[in-house]
Design an enzyme around this catalytic site. Structure first.
Site, PDB file in Angstrom:
ATOM      1  N   GLU A 192       4.560  17.889 -45.839  1.00  0.00           N
ATOM      2  CA  GLU A 192       3.619  18.079 -46.882  1.00  0.00           C
ATOM      3  C   GLU A 192       4.028  17.431 -48.103  1.00  0.00           C
ATOM      4  OE1 GLU A 192       0.830  18.635 -47.957  1.00  0.00           O
ATOM      5  OE2 GLU A 192       0.168  20.902 -48.491  1.00  0.00           O
ATOM      6  N   ASP A 193       3.038  17.094 -48.914  1.00  0.00           N
ATOM      7  CA  ASP A 193       3.100  16.290 -50.054  1.00  0.00           C
ATOM      8  C   ASP A 193       4.016  16.962 -51.156  1.00  0.00           C
ATOM      9  OD1 ASP A 193       0.924  17.716 -50.754  1.00  0.00           O
ATOM     10  OD2 ASP A 193      -0.391  16.114 -51.272  1.00  0.00           O
ATOM     11  N   ASP A 200       3.699  23.788 -54.143  1.00  0.00           N
ATOM     12  CA  ASP A 200       3.439  24.167 -55.460  1.00  0.00           C
ATOM     13  C   ASP A 200       3.310  25.735 -55.457  1.00  0.00           C
ATOM     14  OD1 ASP A 200       2.085  23.952 -58.177  1.00  0.00           O
ATOM     15  OD2 ASP A 200       0.058  24.089 -57.510  1.00  0.00           O
ATOM     16  N   PHE A 205       0.815  17.881 -63.417  1.00  0.00           N
ATOM     17  CA  PHE A 205       0.125  17.511 -62.276  1.00  0.00           C
ATOM     18  C   PHE A 205       0.412  15.998 -61.925  1.00  0.00           C
ATOM     19  CE2 PHE A 205      -3.471  16.463 -60.305  1.00  0.00           C
ATOM     20  CZ  PHE A 205      -3.868  17.174 -59.383  1.00  0.00           C
ATOM     21  N   ARG A 226      -4.249   7.960 -54.677  1.00  0.00           N
ATOM     22  CA  ARG A 226      -3.374   8.359 -53.501  1.00  0.00           C
ATOM     23  C   ARG A 226      -2.666   6.973 -53.160  1.00  0.00           C
ATOM     24  NH1 ARG A 226      -4.697  13.166 -51.053  1.00  0.00           N
ATOM     25  NH2 ARG A 226      -7.074  13.696 -51.028  1.00  0.00           N
TER      26      ARG A 226
END
Ligand code: IMP
Ligand code: MG
Length: 177
Positions: free
Chosen positions: A96-97, A100, A149, A162
């Site tokens: 996963e990137d 959070d 963010f 991206r």
């Protein structure tokens, strides 16, 4: 106009991804692993990480509903695309990137545990630990980052950015998110 500030350079990312690949290679010595990428944010990380793992590696991909065009998480995770193959008896690494709140990976980890795999581990390039609402940790975490963010290296804002080679903090004029 959106403003971008570099948080992690491509050199920092490459070095960290190589370290994570070495750890995975060591931890699963003599075995094979399936990297399951969470579309679409994890694709670039998965591509780089996979090439640093010196084992028998295969790929699969899974998709869940995401933030849409907003910076806010809806609190709800919906499966949009399941894995293509059975994961029974496999060593799975969910890629996963970013971790959070942890809602996405908690949901996916539980889903995959239903396949009776041999092991399920989590690789996340980034970790916003201060945002966590679920009791979940990454096994292979690249960088702990502050509650900002970020975009780039796979991460998007409304599908943009991206392709940036760095991870950048995004400041938008849109204060509502
Ligand atoms: P979680 O379910 O709250 O842990 O959210 C994980 C997902 O939220 C990630 O896969 C990202 O798609 C998205 N996300 C969380 N923080 C950011 C960010 O700073 N930039 C871009 N996407 C983010
Ligand atoms: Mg994502």
């Amino acid at each position: 106009m959106d403003k971008l500030k570099v948080l992690l350079t491509r050199e920092q990312i490459a070095k960290k991804v190589a370290e994570l690949g070495e750890r995975i290679t060591h931890d699963f010595e003599g075995e094979s692993v399936v990297l399951i990428g969470v579309l679409k944010g994890a694709t670039i990380f998965l591509a780089d990480l996979a090439r640093q793992i010196k084992l028998d590696v295969s790929f699969d991909f899974i998709a869940v509903s995401s933030y849409g065009n907003s910076k806010q998480q809806s609190g709800e995770v919906k499966l949009m695309k399941d894995v293509d193959h059975s994961m029974e008896g496999k060593n799975i690494i969910l890629v996963e990137d970013i971790l959070d709140t942890g809602l996405t990976l908690t949901y996916l980890k539980n889903l995959l545990l239903g396949h009776q795999p041999k092991a399920v581990k989590i690789a996340a390039l980034l970790d916003k630990i201060s945002r966590r609402t679920q009791p979940i940790r990454g096994d292979y975490v690249g960088f702990e980052i502050p509650d900002e963010f970020v975009v780039g290296y796979g991460l998007d804002y409304a599908e943009r950015y991206r392709n940036l080679p760095e991870v950048c903090i995004l400041e938008t004029d849109d204060q509502s998110g």
